[in-house]
Enzyme design. Structure first.
Site, mmCIF file in Angstrom:
data_model
loop_
_atom_site.group_PDB
_atom_site.id
_atom_site.type_symbol
_atom_site.label_atom_id
_atom_site.label_comp_id
_atom_site.label_asym_id
_atom_site.label_seq_id
_atom_site.Cartn_x
_atom_site.Cartn_y
_atom_site.Cartn_z
ATOM 1 N N CYS A 196 2.495 19.461 -45.437
ATOM 2 C CA CYS A 196 3.918 19.136 -45.323
ATOM 3 C C CYS A 196 4.385 18.926 -43.890
ATOM 4 C CB CYS A 196 4.758 20.221 -45.988
ATOM 5 S SG CYS A 196 4.544 20.310 -47.784
ATOM 6 N N HIS A 244 11.786 20.473 -42.597
ATOM 7 C CA HIS A 244 11.058 20.256 -43.840
ATOM 8 C C HIS A 244 11.827 20.894 -44.985
ATOM 9 C CE1 HIS A 244 8.096 20.230 -46.919
ATOM 10 N NE2 HIS A 244 7.751 21.486 -46.780
ATOM 11 N N ASN A 271 11.235 19.109 -52.718
ATOM 12 C CA ASN A 271 10.293 19.118 -51.592
ATOM 13 C C ASN A 271 9.363 17.923 -51.762
ATOM 14 O OD1 ASN A 271 8.113 19.558 -49.875
ATOM 15 N ND2 ASN A 271 7.987 21.752 -50.288
#
Length: 348
Positions: free
Chosen positions: A126, A266, A296
């Protein structure tokens, strides 16, 4: 820990800036009721734990490169740059089209990049987009061409166990992109930091499908093809490592957290972002989010959120912007920049 740029300069000299942004979010919306049914949880449970209401899912015949091409094309159009002008195409992903060739090569071909354009993937899970962004910024210093396309793209729906409530409710599919090129004086990226915490690598993983556990009937039966995450361990990792690192990074660059016009983190989990912003002392209203509608989106989450902010007009020329991401590895990437506007980005 690797530091790039001029971390103590406070403001950039003429260097590299983000010239255009774009994103691709699949049209199919999956709400909490739908995803929660198989995971054994309710809409209210998901919203209470994560703040997420919806997420997007790619079509069965769509691959990561398909989303990346759309996002990349939008960023190129916003920047007014042709694919033939690119020195670099970097795709950050942990859900590539194939083990090989690199997904970036598929994307470069799809966009019409010319022979000689370097194209490669970055996998820092990520945090991959920040790793790719910092890499591109350094590589452009010695490139014949002045432009790079950096894309974060993931289709996590292909590697999720729909019955695992710890992961199935969190992730959506998407891609976000930026075009990097020459900065005006006083604008652009001026500090970057990359860090790894390899001892914590087992907090996030997909164990099967690689050279250690190749895909077999046995590994599939054991569920090793699925994404797994120790949520509590990740939260502890963020509190212990990421929050203090961000504070130190901003201070090393000659700024205070209060100077930030925009914090683009993030989009791991809405509740985690609330805690992180509070711990950092981010002024109210300056944390940019996309998790409520898109979940996400892995390596795409920072560039997607940045594109949404750019498209909505929230980012003004001269604004101080902090990009921050963390992910499997464990890994962390940070970038500090002075926004160069105006941009007219598009979302598809």
């Amino acid at each position: 820990m690797i530091t790039t740029g001029t971390a103590r300069s406070g403001r950039p000299s003429s260097g590299t800036a983000i010239l255009g942004t774009g994103s691709c979010l699949p049209s199919h919306v999956v709400n909490n009721t739908e995803v929660g049914a198989r995971a054994g949880v309710t809409d209210s449970w998901i919203r209470g734990k994560t703040g997420i209401r919806n997420r997007r899912r790619a079509k069965p015949d769509e691959a990561t490169s398909d989303l990346a091409v759309v996002a990349g094309r939008a960023a190129l159009e916003a920047a007014g740059v042709r694919a033939s002008e690119l020195a670099l195409v970097i795709v950050a992903t942990s859900t590539p089209d194939y083990p090989q060739p690199p997904t970036a090569c598929v994307v470069a071909d799809g966009l019409g990049a010319t022979a000689g354009t370097a194209a490669f993937d970055v996998n820092a899970v990520c945090s991959g987009f920040l790793f790719a962004l910092n890499t591109a910024e350094q590589m452009l210093k010695g490139a014949d061409s002045r432009y790079a396309l950096v894309i974060g793209a993931d289709i996590y729906s292909r590697i999720l166990n729909p019955e695992d409530r710890r992961t199935a409710v969190l992730f959506g599919d998407g891609a976000g992109a930026v075009v990097m090129g020459p900065a005006r004086q006083g604008r652009g990226l001026f500090a970057g930091r990359l860090a790894g915490f390899a001892a914590d690598r087992d907090l996030i993983e997909v164990a099967g499908g690689g050279s250690r556990f190749p895909a077999t009937a046995e590994t599939l039966a054991a569920g090793l093809q699925y994404f797994t995450m120790n949520g509590r361990g990740v939260r502890d990792f963020v509190n212990t490592n990421v929050v203090p690192a961000i504070s130190a990074f901003v201070a090393d660059a000659g700024h205070r957290v209060e100077d930030l016009a925009h914090f683009v983190p993030h989009q791991a989990n809405g509740r985690m972002l609330d805690d992180m912003s509070a711990a950092l002392g981010i002024p109210e209203g300056r944390t940019r989010v996309s998790y409520e509608e898109f979940g996400n989106t892995g390596a795409a989450s920072v560039p997607v959120t940045l594109d949404l902010a750019a498209r909505s007009g929230e980012l003004a020329d001269g604004d101080l912007v902090l990009l921050a991401a963390f992910g499997g590895g464990m890994a962390m990437g940070l970038s500090l920049l002075t926004w160069q506007g105006p941009l007219h980005a598009r979302v598809h």
